[in-house]
Write a protein that holds these residues in place. Structure first.
Motif, PDB file in Angstrom:
ATOM      1  N   PHE A 191       8.804  -4.738   0.181  1.00  0.00           N
ATOM      2  CA  PHE A 191       8.129  -4.818  -0.860  1.00  0.00           C
ATOM      3  C   PHE A 191       8.746  -4.302  -2.147  1.00  0.00           C
ATOM      4  O   PHE A 191       8.904  -3.099  -1.915  1.00  0.00           O
ATOM      5  CB  PHE A 191       6.429  -4.440  -0.821  1.00  0.00           C
ATOM      6  CG  PHE A 191       5.820  -4.642  -1.894  1.00  0.00           C
ATOM      7  CD1 PHE A 191       5.226  -5.897  -2.330  1.00  0.00           C
ATOM      8  CD2 PHE A 191       5.740  -3.688  -3.068  1.00  0.00           C
ATOM      9  CE1 PHE A 191       4.655  -5.947  -3.795  1.00  0.00           C
ATOM     10  CE2 PHE A 191       5.086  -3.655  -4.179  1.00  0.00           C
ATOM     11  CZ  PHE A 191       4.355  -4.878  -4.313  1.00  0.00           C
ATOM     12  N   SER A 192       8.630  -5.088  -3.317  1.00  0.00           N
ATOM     13  CA  SER A 192       9.075  -4.509  -4.290  1.00  0.00           C
ATOM     14  C   SER A 192       8.509  -5.038  -5.629  1.00  0.00           C
ATOM     15  O   SER A 192       8.069  -6.346  -5.697  1.00  0.00           O
ATOM     16  CB  SER A 192      10.527  -4.602  -4.570  1.00  0.00           C
ATOM     17  OG  SER A 192      11.150  -3.952  -5.741  1.00  0.00           O
TER      18      SER A 192
ATOM     19  N   ALA B 206      16.776  12.450   1.809  1.00  0.00           N
ATOM     20  CA  ALA B 206      16.726  13.499   0.645  1.00  0.00           C
ATOM     21  C   ALA B 206      15.366  13.689   0.095  1.00  0.00           C
ATOM     22  O   ALA B 206      14.940  14.561  -0.509  1.00  0.00           O
ATOM     23  CB  ALA B 206      17.910  13.268  -0.302  1.00  0.00           C
ATOM     24  N   SER B 207      14.674  12.572  -0.181  1.00  0.00           N
ATOM     25  CA  SER B 207      13.432  12.501  -1.021  1.00  0.00           C
ATOM     26  C   SER B 207      12.285  12.498   0.092  1.00  0.00           C
ATOM     27  O   SER B 207      12.106  12.115   1.169  1.00  0.00           O
ATOM     28  CB  SER B 207      13.501  11.093  -1.922  1.00  0.00           C
ATOM     29  OG  SER B 207      12.052  10.969  -2.212  1.00  0.00           O
ATOM     30  N   PRO B 208      11.309  13.293  -0.531  1.00  0.00           N
ATOM     31  CA  PRO B 208      10.081  13.325   0.187  1.00  0.00           C
ATOM     32  C   PRO B 208       9.132  12.051   0.118  1.00  0.00           C
ATOM     33  O   PRO B 208       7.995  12.050   0.596  1.00  0.00           O
ATOM     34  CB  PRO B 208       9.262  14.620  -0.421  1.00  0.00           C
ATOM     35  CG  PRO B 208       9.725  14.515  -1.729  1.00  0.00           C
ATOM     36  CD  PRO B 208      11.164  14.094  -1.697  1.00  0.00           C
ATOM     37  N   ASN B 209       9.495  10.943  -0.625  1.00  0.00           N
ATOM     38  CA  ASN B 209       8.989   9.792  -0.853  1.00  0.00           C
ATOM     39  C   ASN B 209       9.094   8.955   0.523  1.00  0.00           C
ATOM     40  O   ASN B 209       9.786   7.838   0.606  1.00  0.00           O
ATOM     41  CB  ASN B 209       9.419   8.915  -2.061  1.00  0.00           C
ATOM     42  CG  ASN B 209       8.682   9.538  -3.271  1.00  0.00           C
ATOM     43  OD1 ASN B 209       7.519   9.789  -3.274  1.00  0.00           O
ATOM     44  ND2 ASN B 209       9.431   9.216  -4.586  1.00  0.00           N
TER      45      ASN B 209
ATOM     46  N   ILE C   6       0.616  -1.246   0.093  1.00  0.00           N
ATOM     47  CA  ILE C   6      -0.191   0.148  -0.091  1.00  0.00           C
ATOM     48  C   ILE C   6       0.892   1.330   0.130  1.00  0.00           C
ATOM     49  O   ILE C   6       0.320   2.190  -1.008  1.00  0.00           O
ATOM     50  CB  ILE C   6      -1.062   0.094   1.134  1.00  0.00           C
ATOM     51  CG1 ILE C   6      -1.951  -1.047   1.079  1.00  0.00           C
ATOM     52  CG2 ILE C   6      -1.622   1.402   1.360  1.00  0.00           C
ATOM     53  CD1 ILE C   6      -2.839  -1.181   2.425  1.00  0.00           C
ATOM     54  N   ALA C   7       2.011   1.318   0.792  1.00  0.00           N
ATOM     55  CA  ALA C   7       2.720   2.475   0.813  1.00  0.00           C
ATOM     56  C   ALA C   7       3.464   2.613  -0.592  1.00  0.00           C
ATOM     57  O   ALA C   7       3.511   3.916  -0.954  1.00  0.00           O
ATOM     58  CB  ALA C   7       3.890   2.201   1.907  1.00  0.00           C
ATOM     59  N   ALA C   8       3.859   1.641  -1.052  1.00  0.00           N
ATOM     60  CA  ALA C   8       4.613   1.720  -2.565  1.00  0.00           C
ATOM     61  C   ALA C   8       3.699   2.589  -3.280  1.00  0.00           C
ATOM     62  O   ALA C   8       3.719   3.219  -4.369  1.00  0.00           O
ATOM     63  CB  ALA C   8       5.135   0.409  -2.926  1.00  0.00           C
TER      64      ALA C   8
ATOM     65  N   TYR D 290       7.839   4.019   6.175  1.00  0.00           N
ATOM     66  CA  TYR D 290       8.448   3.259   4.963  1.00  0.00           C
ATOM     67  C   TYR D 290       9.227   4.610   4.045  1.00  0.00           C
ATOM     68  O   TYR D 290       8.581   5.530   4.372  1.00  0.00           O
ATOM     69  CB  TYR D 290       7.468   2.588   3.952  1.00  0.00           C
ATOM     70  CG  TYR D 290       6.385   1.519   4.697  1.00  0.00           C
ATOM     71  CD1 TYR D 290       6.835   0.094   5.100  1.00  0.00           C
ATOM     72  CD2 TYR D 290       5.126   1.826   5.034  1.00  0.00           C
ATOM     73  CE1 TYR D 290       6.181  -0.494   5.236  1.00  0.00           C
ATOM     74  CE2 TYR D 290       4.528   1.089   5.836  1.00  0.00           C
ATOM     75  CZ  TYR D 290       4.831  -0.103   5.839  1.00  0.00           C
ATOM     76  OH  TYR D 290       4.215  -1.176   6.558  1.00  0.00           O
ATOM     77  N   MET D 291      10.045   4.216   3.265  1.00  0.00           N
ATOM     78  CA  MET D 291      10.717   4.990   2.464  1.00  0.00           C
ATOM     79  C   MET D 291      10.986   4.245   1.038  1.00  0.00           C
ATOM     80  O   MET D 291      10.892   3.052   0.968  1.00  0.00           O
ATOM     81  CB  MET D 291      12.029   5.550   3.018  1.00  0.00           C
ATOM     82  CG  MET D 291      13.019   4.474   3.352  1.00  0.00           C
ATOM     83  SD  MET D 291      14.445   5.119   4.261  1.00  0.00           S
ATOM     84  CE  MET D 291      15.334   3.611   4.935  1.00  0.00           C
ATOM     85  N   ASP D 292      11.035   5.181   0.034  1.00  0.00           N
ATOM     86  CA  ASP D 292      11.218   4.484  -1.246  1.00  0.00           C
ATOM     87  C   ASP D 292      12.568   3.655  -1.112  1.00  0.00           C
ATOM     88  O   ASP D 292      13.718   4.268  -0.487  1.00  0.00           O
ATOM     89  CB  ASP D 292      11.506   5.861  -2.105  1.00  0.00           C
ATOM     90  CG  ASP D 292      11.905   5.519  -3.581  1.00  0.00           C
ATOM     91  OD1 ASP D 292      12.245   4.306  -3.844  1.00  0.00           O
ATOM     92  OD2 ASP D 292      12.157   6.327  -4.520  1.00  0.00           O
ATOM     93  N   LYS D 293      12.574   2.478  -1.766  1.00  0.00           N
ATOM     94  CA  LYS D 293      13.785   1.748  -1.595  1.00  0.00           C
ATOM     95  C   LYS D 293      14.937   2.498  -2.232  1.00  0.00           C
ATOM     96  O   LYS D 293      16.094   1.862  -1.720  1.00  0.00           O
ATOM     97  CB  LYS D 293      13.449   0.425  -2.382  1.00  0.00           C
ATOM     98  CG  LYS D 293      13.503   0.259  -3.711  1.00  0.00           C
ATOM     99  CD  LYS D 293      13.258  -1.366  -4.213  1.00  0.00           C
ATOM    100  CE  LYS D 293      13.465  -1.105  -5.809  1.00  0.00           C
ATOM    101  NZ  LYS D 293      14.452  -0.766  -6.457  1.00  0.00           N
TER     102      LYS D 293
END
Length: 277
Positions: free
Chosen positions: A275-276, A140-143, A101-103, A234-237
């Motif tokens: 998750f990916s 660094a990223s807002p993701n 869901i986060a991704a 969670y953060m962007d992988k």
């Protein structure tokens, strides 16, 4: 007679996928948060809620009387990275259902865990002041996104999470730690700029996801029961570690990222991909 728990069914639920509608994704990206109903069953919340609650009271070191605590300490008992303390807590934290869901909300290929935290607002626990989480993170990223999972139905008197809609896009208050000052200054600023505040109860099984820069708060717990909540960040992988900008980010860089080099990606041991695609 005690009910027999089908552990396999619980694990299967935690790893089965929940379909997020295009409308929900659009809502999240526009407003900086989303509340989703029936994400987790009462059985999962009951079983893992007991495990999380036991860990909170086992690991908690905040024993001062409420009247002697700071505003932050009155807000909740806060226990971090339960996944490294207990294998069953890890099953919950590493849920592919929640990570997907986060991704999907962020529109990224996959997500890593930054860390988890249990937040227990005791009876007579005070407000959680307005703040944005990413103030604390050297990322660094807002993701980034936090899932907020109440372990019981959470009516208004228990202090559910409230969100300032669309506040993830503004620069105000990005240099403020959670405090009495952040509550007052941000409440005034958000009101002056006419941000809509979304403040509603949570049904059992309903969870929210909010972006790292979305301003949020919670009211006091005036009920006679603790408000148990589990969260995962969670953060962007492919997130990148940036030079810390304040003392909290220096501490987070050491604690949650193991001082991995600035400019590099978080490492798999402390921040595994959950998750990916």
């Amino acid at each position: 007679m005690e009910a027999v728990i089908d552990k396999g069914a619980l694990l299967n639920e935690l790893d089965s996928y929940y379909t997020v509608s295009p409308e929900a994704i659009a809502f999240y990206r526009e407003k900086g948060y989303i509340k989703l109903k029936d994400v987790l069953s009462p059985a999962v919340l009951d079983y893992y809620g007991d495990i999380i609650t036991d860990l909170v009271f086992k690991l908690n070191t905040l024993i001062k009387p409420m009247e002697e605590r700071t505003t932050y300490e009155r807000a909740f008992l806060q226990i971090m990275n339960l996944w490294r303390e207990d294998d069953q807590a890890k099953e919950f934290v590493f849920s592919k259902r929640l990570a997907k869901i986060a991704a999907d909300l962020m529109g990224v290929e996959g997500v890593r865990i930054y860390h988890d935290q249990a937040l227990y607002k005791e009876p007579s626990g005070g407000i959680t002041p307005w703040h944005a989480d990413q103030f604390y993170w050297p990322l660094a990223s807002p993701n980034t996104v936090t899932v907020w999972i109440p372990l019981q139905a959470t009516p208004m008197e228990m202090g559910p999470l409230a969100f300032a809609e669309r506040s993830q896009h503004v620069e105000i208050g990005r240099d403020m730690e959670i405090s009495d000052a952040s509550e007052k200054i941000l409440a005034d600023e958000l009101q002056q700029q006419n941000f809509v505040m979304h403040d509603t109860p949570f049904d059992l099984g309903e969870v929210s996801f909010h972006a790292g820069w979305t301003f949020h708060r919670a009211g006091p717990n005036i009920s006679d029961r603790p408000r148990g909540v589990m969260t995962m960040i969670y953060m962007d992988k492919d997130q990148v570690i940036m030079q810390p900008r304040n003392k909290f980010q220096v501490a987070d860089h050491a604690k949650w990222l193991d001082n991995a080099p600035v400019g590099s990606h978080p490492q798999d041991e402390l921040n595994p991909v959950l998750f990916s695609y």
